[in-house]
Scaffold this motif. Structure first.
Motif, short mmCIF file in Angstrom:
data_model
loop_
_atom_site.label_atom_id
_atom_site.label_comp_id
_atom_site.label_asym_id
_atom_site.label_seq_id
_atom_site.Cartn_x
_atom_site.Cartn_y
_atom_site.Cartn_z
N PHE A 53 0.81 -1.21 0.00
CA PHE A 53 0.00 0.00 0.00
C PHE A 53 0.85 1.27 0.00
O PHE A 53 0.61 2.19 -0.76
CB PHE A 53 -0.90 0.04 1.24
CG PHE A 53 -2.16 -0.74 1.09
CD1 PHE A 53 -2.14 -2.11 0.95
CD2 PHE A 53 -3.39 -0.10 1.10
CE1 PHE A 53 -3.31 -2.83 0.82
CE2 PHE A 53 -4.56 -0.81 0.97
CZ PHE A 53 -4.53 -2.18 0.83
N ILE A 84 -3.64 9.32 6.57
CA ILE A 84 -3.28 8.23 7.47
C ILE A 84 -2.04 8.60 8.30
O ILE A 84 -1.95 8.29 9.49
CB ILE A 84 -2.97 6.95 6.66
CG1 ILE A 84 -4.20 6.50 5.92
CG2 ILE A 84 -2.46 5.83 7.57
CD1 ILE A 84 -5.30 6.05 6.81
N MET A 141 -6.39 0.74 8.55
CA MET A 141 -7.70 0.54 7.95
C MET A 141 -8.52 -0.43 8.81
O MET A 141 -9.71 -0.26 9.01
CB MET A 141 -7.56 -0.04 6.53
CG MET A 141 -6.87 0.88 5.55
SD MET A 141 -7.88 2.32 5.16
CE MET A 141 -7.11 3.55 6.15
N ASP A 142 -7.82 -1.42 9.33
CA ASP A 142 -8.46 -2.43 10.15
C ASP A 142 -8.87 -1.85 11.51
O ASP A 142 -10.01 -2.02 11.96
CB ASP A 142 -7.45 -3.57 10.33
CG ASP A 142 -8.12 -4.81 10.84
OD1 ASP A 142 -9.33 -4.96 10.62
OD2 ASP A 142 -7.43 -5.63 11.47
N SER A 151 -11.67 0.38 11.13
CA SER A 151 -12.72 -0.20 10.28
C SER A 151 -13.07 0.70 9.11
O SER A 151 -14.24 0.99 8.86
CB SER A 151 -14.00 -0.47 11.08
OG SER A 151 -13.79 -1.50 11.99
N VAL A 152 -12.04 1.16 8.40
CA VAL A 152 -12.33 2.04 7.26
C VAL A 152 -12.67 1.18 6.05
O VAL A 152 -12.03 1.24 5.01
CB VAL A 152 -11.13 2.95 6.95
CG1 VAL A 152 -11.57 4.06 5.99
CG2 VAL A 152 -10.59 3.58 8.22
N ASN A 153 -13.67 0.30 6.22
CA ASN A 153 -14.09 -0.55 5.11
C ASN A 153 -15.50 -0.20 4.69
O ASN A 153 -16.21 0.52 5.39
CB ASN A 153 -13.97 -2.02 5.51
CG ASN A 153 -14.93 -2.37 6.62
OD1 ASN A 153 -16.14 -2.27 6.45
ND2 ASN A 153 -14.41 -2.77 7.77
N LEU A 154 -15.88 -0.71 3.54
CA LEU A 154 -17.14 -0.26 2.94
C LEU A 154 -18.39 -0.85 3.60
O LEU A 154 -19.50 -0.54 3.19
CB LEU A 154 -17.14 -0.57 1.45
CG LEU A 154 -16.15 0.24 0.62
CD1 LEU A 154 -16.30 -0.09 -0.85
CD2 LEU A 154 -16.36 1.74 0.82
N ASN A 211 -18.68 -0.54 6.92
CA ASN A 211 -18.83 0.28 8.11
C ASN A 211 -19.84 1.40 7.81
O ASN A 211 -19.63 2.18 6.88
CB ASN A 211 -17.46 0.88 8.48
CG ASN A 211 -17.52 1.68 9.76
OD1 ASN A 211 -18.59 2.00 10.26
ND2 ASN A 211 -16.35 2.01 10.29
N MET A 265 -12.90 9.62 6.25
CA MET A 265 -12.37 9.06 5.01
C MET A 265 -13.49 8.78 4.01
O MET A 265 -13.33 9.00 2.80
CB MET A 265 -11.54 7.81 5.30
CG MET A 265 -10.29 8.18 6.10
SD MET A 265 -9.00 6.92 6.09
CE MET A 265 -8.41 7.02 4.41
#
Lengths: 743, 743
Positions: A421, A506, A551-552, A555-558, A560, A654
């Motif tokens: 990344f 970040i 990200m984990d 919880s910057v996931n879609l 959330n 984000m």
């Protein structure tokens, strides 16, 4: 002092060189004759109007800066959730941006009469004065930008303390990044205020002048004429300059911060990664100067030849920087230098594709705009429907270009290792820097446009020989084309810069957490549970944490809901912001219309040419209108990211940035292209097609052009600012967000 | 057979009851007198036109279905990357949706002359015929929807084999979800084709009729009049019905799938969670029927009273369902039943807020639309600028409503435990079901509008007493208001449904991975490394994996360039799709204009009323135009999610869905509200304000209305389909995506 290797000095040297050449071009322009007393008088009116606007705007900006600097100081020194350097960095970013705008605009207002006068001799003479004056803007922006970056780098390098040289580099770059907030805030006022000003004056002048009174554009009998010419300077010169100053600094600083993080633990390599974007920019300045000297034309040049001579300069600069990048990164001995150089080229290519696509969709030499023109035959409504439809469709190519740009710059820089990344994101930043590396010359071609436009206005109002007007018209038409591609370039670079800023967010969050940890465990408890557990138990070190870890943790996931909520708000904000600026133009134009009508009624003999209109009053009305109208959108643009952060935390922010970026970018392209197409559809009819001037089709096309004005010159460009500013605000507020979120 | 508890039978029972009442309302409408021979003749023209359109459309749909079903069969039986039930489920979803559209539209075309005839007696009689005919549509949609769901549930429950009852429930619900793809595909053609048809006819009829020939709306001398009336039926009845059929089934099925996953491992509780959305929908049907019977009015009722009587029915149904939900979930003894019931209420409230906000922004009783009206005084361009600006600003409230809806429905259902993703997402699904639970009556008020509109057209063309036209006008004006709020409701429910579908996408990915695992380890190697490592080493069981695990495995976070790329493509697709449909209307309208002009030229005595226009030819042109023009947008909407999945994998697809949803939702609200405001701004002027009919302001307002036509009736509503269809395509393609991605 440590980490300053000799090659770094290329950066301040290039900055100073840019300023020296800007000074040289300015002096040589000033030596040119300003023409007849009437020409000087007109130019003086415009200059005074522009300066009075700028004074007024800087007053508002000053207040905003005092409030924000005080706020940042409280966050830094009172609550301890922010870096202590931020208030100062913020102020210099704003100061340098404002200075660049001031110099560029002042140059432009000195240049217009001189351009008109030079055009009395030859087309080439006119082009030279106008273009080199535009180059002053271009070089001042890149020069002051790199100068500010160099100074801060040296200051922080000298003063900052850190456990290790590598951590110091991270701290320096993340701190420097926040000076972009100053540039962003100043750009907000310059772009939004300038955009409202210019279109309020333009629409107001056209509605009463052309439509009601039936007098031509730039007619001295129209009281709003001077305001209209002032508008070109405050919107298209100062506004555009501030916009790109922000992109330029933002992309370099974000990439430096991403480099510091990506090359953490690799010793000297980290320093090279940090200064690589600066060196590329520095070399870009040298090559831009070479390009500027290449721009010249011969008498009686066709539109195509004129465009060719500008393109020669830009293309030579672009090709040289592409080649030079390989050399620079090889000399720097950066890991994976060859592929990272390819990321730079990806950025350059994306810029070119977006520019060409803008040209295709907005030039009346190609089908889409001609179809909009043809729709004017059927009436007002169809020309609008057709332009809106075309504008929406025209978003496809720029988005695909950006998508490919992101993909390839990521894959190249990460050496095709998708899971890397930090290197991949560094590559995206490098692509943004590549795209902006030739800003010195691309901005020159942008700033040239309004100078030529004003020269035409000056020639018209001063009653010069029609041949002169013909020449300035040729220069102006060229300016319209470069303005359209320049807009595409500004949007594309804003999108890539915003992405780089998003990625570097970040890094700021990391620093924010470190500060909390340093402040004691109680504060840590306010962090997301996973993060605090890890830190307290000592299993997680912030420095070892990868982007994927962050990200984990947050919880910057879609899936959330905070991210989803953020995306919705971001998309909405882009529309809301555009709607507010559209309406602002409508209201401010309305006031202008009323004032012009009042003057036609009250001041005797204006239309007969015996009375003198009160130009200053129209200037004052536009100035006041712009100041008042920009408050609400500006406030929203700053407050919504802060509020989203407080309520929905890092994940929400984000989501907001990504939603705002996606929607804002597409919306900006749509508005810019629809506006450009309507403008040129009208010109196409005026060239005698579909009934020509005065026909019903022409009237319908004028409607399209008028709707397009705020599209392409106010709301569309303002979105460039919005997408970058949201990221900047979030970056500066990272400390607050990380230590305090409600849901 | 296992898991069928007695309470389940409420679902098919309610479905059958809905169909019985639909039959009852249909019969009672058919018993009403259709009026004079002229009225019957006009109605016959419209009915024939509508049916010929439908026949033509179903031919195209049939071809699309054969191609897609073959494709799904290859995926399922050839490549083994898809569930073998999908091709069949897909076909029934399409069949039932088409059947609902057919019945609803046929009813509407029988009802218009009868409404006009009843209006000869009294306003109440007219309202009753029109509204109850609308109720046929509403009840057929919910009845067929729940019937299809019940049948598939019973079939799959009887035939499917699974290792455990709980896994069986997951398999049943994820399989059923794919029948939504059939409904989506059919809705795509119905909404986009119908939208293009109706506005091509409307714009074409207006441009030549009202503007060029100066004859009033619905004048029988205008050859496009019948096509215009047909358009109301195919666009606003059949298109709207298919749109909401899709939302209705999609939200129930997605929520069932989310429930099966969220309550995995809780035995009987899982069954309850799965049927909870179905039971809520079933009870909603009963309460909608009660609401429908409450709608009546008295002679000489004011607009406000008419609106009040419709609102009485809707509000009573809504309040009752809110109360009933607590009872249902308590009786079901669902864990956390009280808070989950609150999620249902959140959905209902969001629907109401969006409806009210739409009403505020588009009604000429309130400020925003009046300002648009006032802008018409200044000309064509300002009315457009003002409407666009207002429309953009109007997106704020609906987005905030949805944001709060997402937040609270998530937090309630997860019992305020943010990390409980699966329960939280179940809550979002439940909110969507809540919002759509009273669809029986809300859709009745939607479908009522075009019936009243057509009744007015029939009265005009049949030369009935002006008093009758006055009554149908009152009914029509009411229809415009309900149409605006109905549009807001359709968009809001589409957004929530798309979110629920997005969440259930993960479930399909899970199933897809399981299938790969069953097919052997070679296939597993094509999975992301983390996933395959885990599965091969046996440390990860797919069934134990949480949503957060999946997000982690596929890196569905906002720093993944694939996600970012997906977001950009999604945002762009929303604009591209809108642009294509806008231009489609423009082109189809152009053909209509040419045909009408041709008839005026070639057929003698049309304008004098002695010649008969060739209505059928105009109908045929609109039909053909709609079929041709919808191919490209429809193909893109289906292909882009598939291609994105192949290139960018799961992360790219989820980015695409989120980007498309965010931008698409905001864009749809913008277009619907701007269009509604322009429409009513024109009406406000026609009521005598700002110069009234025939003034320059009125001409400008007509321009606004014409631009607004494709906004509010074609492109805006088509976006509802796009955001759901993209999710549906991705769900059906999950197996392919998970086993094959390039980058």
């Amino acid at each position: 002092m440590g980490q300053i290797e000799p090659i770094f000095w290329l950066v301040p040297a290039a900055a100073v060189l840019a300023l020296l050449f800007a000074w040289y071009f300015f002096r040589s322009m000033m030596r040119a004759d300003e023409g007849t007393p009437r020409m000087r008088e007109i130019a003086l009116y415009v200059r005074r109007g522009a300066m009075s606007y700028l004074r007024q705007q800087y007053k508002v900006v000053l207040i905003a800066f005092i409030v924000l600097a005080a706020f940042f100081s409280v966050l830094a020194y009172g609550l301890g959730v922010q870096n202590g350097w931020v208030p100062f960095a913020f102020l210099t970013g704003g100061f340098f941006s404002a200075l660049a705008g001031f110099i560029g605009m002042r140059t432009a207002t000195f240049a217009s009469a001189r351009t008109a006068n030079a055009a009395q001799h030859s087309l080439n003479a006119g082009l030279k004065v106008a273009f080199r004056s535009g180059a002053v803007m271009g070089l001042v922006v890149v020069g002051l930008g790199l100068l500010d970056i160099s100074i801060w780098y040296l200051v922080l390098n000298g003063l900052m303390e850190a456990p290790s040289p590598e951590q110091k580099m991270v701290m320096i770059t993340t701190t420097m990044l926040t000076f972009g907030m100053g540039a962003s805030t100043q750009a907000l006022f310059a772009r939004v205020g300038g955009g409202i000003y210019t279109k309020a004056a333009d629409v107001g002048a056209d509605l009463v002048g052309k439509v009601e009174a039936g007098i031509p554009e730039d007619d001295p009998r129209n009281p709003a004429t001077i305001a209209d010419n002032v508008g070109d300077n405050v919107g298209d010169v100062a506004g555009m300059g501030a916009d790109l100053y922000e992109s330029y600094c933002g992309s370099i600083l974000a990439t430096a911060a991403l480099g510091a993080s990506a090359f953490m633990g690799s010793g000297a390599m980290q320093f090279r990664a940090v200064i690589a974007p600066m060196i590329i920019a520095a070399v870009g300045i040298l090559l831009s100067i070479i390009g500027i000297f290449l721009v010249r034309t011969k008498e009686g040049a066709s539109m195509k030849q004129l465009l060719g001579s500008l393109n020669l300069g830009i293309n030579v600069s672009a090709v040289l920087i592409a080649a030079a990048t390989f050399l620079i990164l090889w000399l720097l001995n950066l890991d994976n230098w060859a592929l990272i150089s390819c990321s730079v080229i990806v950025g350059l290519v994306v810029g070119i594709i977006i520019g060409k696509s803008t040209e295709y969709y907005t030039s009346h030499a190609s089908k889409p705009t001609r179809r909009v023109s043809e729709a004017a035959k059927m009436g007002h409504a169809t020309v609008i429907i057709s332009g809106l439809g075309m504008g929406m469709i025209s978003t496809a190519i720029p988005v695909i270009a950006v998508v490919l740009g992101i993909t390839f710059s990521y894959l190249f820089a990460s050496n095709f290792d998708f899971s890397n990344f930090s290197m991949g994101l560094y590559g995206i930043g490098i692509a943004a820097v590549g795209m902006l590396s030739t800003l010195g010359i691309t901005l020159a071609t942008d700033a040239y446009g309004p100078i030529a436009d004003n020269a035409g206005g000056n020639a018209e109002m001063s009653g010069l020989d029609p041949e002169v007007r013909r020449r300035t018209d040729a220069l102006d038409a060229l300016g319209n084309t470069t303005a359209a591609t320049g807009k595409g370039f500004a949007i594309g670079s804003a999108a890539l810069t915003a992405l780089a800023l998003l990625a570097s967010y970040i890094e700021e969050i990391k620093i924010g957490i470190e500060r909390l940890v340093a402040n004691g465990a109680e504060v840590i408890a306010t962090l997301p549970k996973d993060v605090s557990d890890g830190i307290v138990s000592g299993t997680q070190s912030i420095h070892d944490a990868t982007i994927a870890d962050f990200m984990d943790w947050f919880s910057v996931n879609l899936m959330n809901y905070k991210v989803l909520v953020g995306v919705f708000i971001g998309s909405m904000l882009a529309f809301l912001f555009s709607g507010l600026t559209m309406n602002a133009v409508g209201r401010a134009a309305q006031r202008m219309v009323e004032e012009v009508r009042r003057q036609f009624r009250m001041i005797k003999g204006i239309l007969e040419g015996t009375g003198t209109p009160d130009y200053a009053r129209c200037v004052a009305i536009s100035t006041k209108g712009a100041q008042v109208e920009m408050i609400l959108p500006a406030t929203l643009a700053i407050l919504i990211p802060i509020i989203t952060g407080i309520i929905f935390g890092v994940a929400g922010v984000m989501g907001l940035l990504v939603g705002g970026l996606g929607t804002g970018f597409v919306l900006a392209v749509f508005m810019a292209n629809a506006g450009g197409a309507w403008d040129n559809a009208k010109k196409y009819i005026e060239e005698g097609n579909f009934g020509g001037k005065g026909s019903d089709a022409h009237k319908a096309a004028v409607t399209g052009d008028t709707v397009g004005d705020p599209f392409k010159d106010t709301s569309g460009p303002s979105l460039n600012i919005l997408i970058k500013l949201m990221s900047m605000v979030s970056i500066v507020m990272a400390g607050l967000t990380v230590s305090f979120s409600l849901l």
